[in-house]
Design an enzyme around this catalytic site. Structure first.
Site, mmCIF file in Angstrom:
data_model
loop_
_atom_site.group_PDB
_atom_site.id
_atom_site.type_symbol
_atom_site.label_atom_id
_atom_site.label_comp_id
_atom_site.label_asym_id
_atom_site.label_seq_id
_atom_site.Cartn_x
_atom_site.Cartn_y
_atom_site.Cartn_z
ATOM 1 C CG ASP A 1 -5.587 0.133 -2.706
ATOM 2 O OD1 ASP A 1 -5.868 -0.716 -2.208
ATOM 3 O OD2 ASP A 1 -5.175 0.687 -1.511
ATOM 4 C CE1 TYR B 1 -4.644 -4.555 4.577
ATOM 5 C CE2 TYR B 1 -2.097 -4.433 4.153
ATOM 6 C CZ TYR B 1 -3.639 -4.129 3.529
ATOM 7 O OH TYR B 1 -3.124 -4.698 2.466
ATOM 8 C CB SER C 1 -7.977 1.990 -1.188
ATOM 9 O OG SER C 1 -7.046 2.069 -0.647
ATOM 10 C CD GLN D 1 -2.305 6.982 -3.262
ATOM 11 O OE1 GLN D 1 -2.601 7.678 -4.354
ATOM 12 N NE2 GLN D 1 -1.929 7.210 -1.842
ATOM 13 N NE ARG E 1 -4.472 -0.486 1.189
ATOM 14 C CZ ARG E 1 -5.568 -0.496 2.369
ATOM 15 N NH1 ARG E 1 -5.863 -0.862 3.002
ATOM 16 N NH2 ARG E 1 -6.149 0.274 0.998
#
Length: 378
Positions: free
Chosen positions: A127, A225, A130, A124, A119
């Protein structure tokens, strides 16, 4: 490359790539084959795919012909004997789903699980956790508003005044932050708890109050996390959460630890303190839930409190969820397919290596290897 898109199991409404994402891959010289009906629940029928140049095939044909096979969930047990693909790509939760990892090893497949991506800032655009959590946080608040028997905003009328709903959100990750924003737009008063003090500024910028508990373990090296906390901290945490729970009308819980059972954040004693008609939306239901009475895909009425367990709220918005998921997948495919549409696995790339679970009949992801080593040695 021949990229195959499988139809997901009956409970899933999303698809790995919508026609618009398939079109972009085709323009780059790839061939896209789609299992018939794969996109119907996401409002993309066979004709939509054919319009952009994709070919509609049977499941058996996709399994046999695809060089890269896309499926959000693991293929069915009977599929593995028919798969000729070099690459399998999806969201396979390998830390808790060892059986499918072992099947990939037997077939000597290269398996990428996008939920294992590091991450980082560079990751991003790929991801999937997300992009899908954002939807889940949004829908969690709408589901709560629908299930709650009172108003969310404050109303002042000739017949009297209505106080705003008090919302408590446990976990200020992507889902939690979107839940904050949505609850505030609906006029609720919002409190937020998270073990990471670093998220306080984001929470407050959205107009919510941050519930602080001193002594949290450092989560800066956990890749975004949650991490295990000390017993002393857990006791302080429970006491502080209990105070907020007792005055809350709506609670949305999002706390999960990869590869482990979800932590119990709302105890039975806390549930007993909530008033009739209160609602809990538990987004961690698939890994046990954040309450002792959560059941995945069920609504449990506990002494007048509705506990709604749902870890797949993103699937209630299949078109947009598939669009975002497909963009994540397309961005990752750019790392493993070169400009001439040939496979190019660069093991020096931390994202390629980090998302890869199996290759050449071996587990190459250290976290997965550690999690599954007891089962493999038996």
């Amino acid at each position: 490359m021949i990229i195959g898109i499988l139809k997901e199991p009956s409970f899933e409404t999303r698809v790995s790539l919508l026609a618009e994402s398939a079109a972009a891959l085709i323009k780059k010289g790839n061939k896209v084959i789609v299992e018939s009906g794969a996109g119907e629940k996401s409002f993309n029928n066979n004709q939509e795919y054919e319009k952009v140049g994709a070919e509609i095939k049977s499941r058996a044909e996709v399994l046999k012909q695809a060089e890269i096979l896309l499926s959000i969930h693991p293929p069915l047990d009977e599929d593995f004997s028919k798969i000729n693909s070099k690459i399998l790509l999806g969201v396979y939760q390998p830390l808790s789903n060892g059986e499918n990892v072992l099947k990939s090893i037997e077939k000597k497949m290269t398996t990428f699980s996008l939920d294992m991506l590091p991450r980082t800032t560079r990751a991003q655009a790929m991801d999937v956790l997300s992009s899908q959590a954002n939807i889940a946080g949004y829908k969690a608040v709408l589901l709560a508003a629908h299930s709650y028997g009172r108003y969310f905003p404050m109303f002042m009328t000739a017949a009297g005044s209505i106080a705003p709903a008090k919302v408590l959100i446990l976990g200020a990750g992507v889902a939690g932050l979107q839940a904050i924003a949505t609850a505030k737009r609906l006029g609720a008063v919002v409190e937020v708890f998270d073990t990471r003090p670093a998220v306080k500024e984001e929470v407050m910028s959205l107009g919510a109050k941050f519930v602080e508990v001193d002594g949290a373990a450092d989560a800066s090296s956990a890749g975004g996390y949650a991490v295990e906390q000390t017993e002393e901290y857990k006791q302080k945490q429970q006491q502080r959460i209990a105070e907020s729970v007792a005055k809350s009308d709506i609670i949305i819980t999002t706390a999960q630890i990869p590869g482990k059972k979800a932590p119990i954040l709302i105890t039975e004693e806390m549930l007993n303190s909530m008033r009739d008609g209160s609602v809990i939306i538990d987004l961690a239901a698939s890994t046990g839930g954040n309450t002792p009475h959560t059941k995945n895909n069920e609504t449990v009425n506990y002494k007048g409190v509705s506990i709604i367990g749902n870890s797949s709220l993103q699937s209630t918005m299949p078109s947009d969820a598939s669009k975002l998921y497909g963009k994540n997948v397309s961005n990752f495919l750019q790392l493993i397919i070169d400009k001439d549409a040939n496979l190019n696995l660069n093991w020096e790339d931390d994202l390629v290596k980090g998302a890869c679970i199996t290759h050449n009949g071996e587990i190459i992801n250290d976290r997965v290897k550690s999690a599954l080593s007891p089962a493999m040695n038996n």
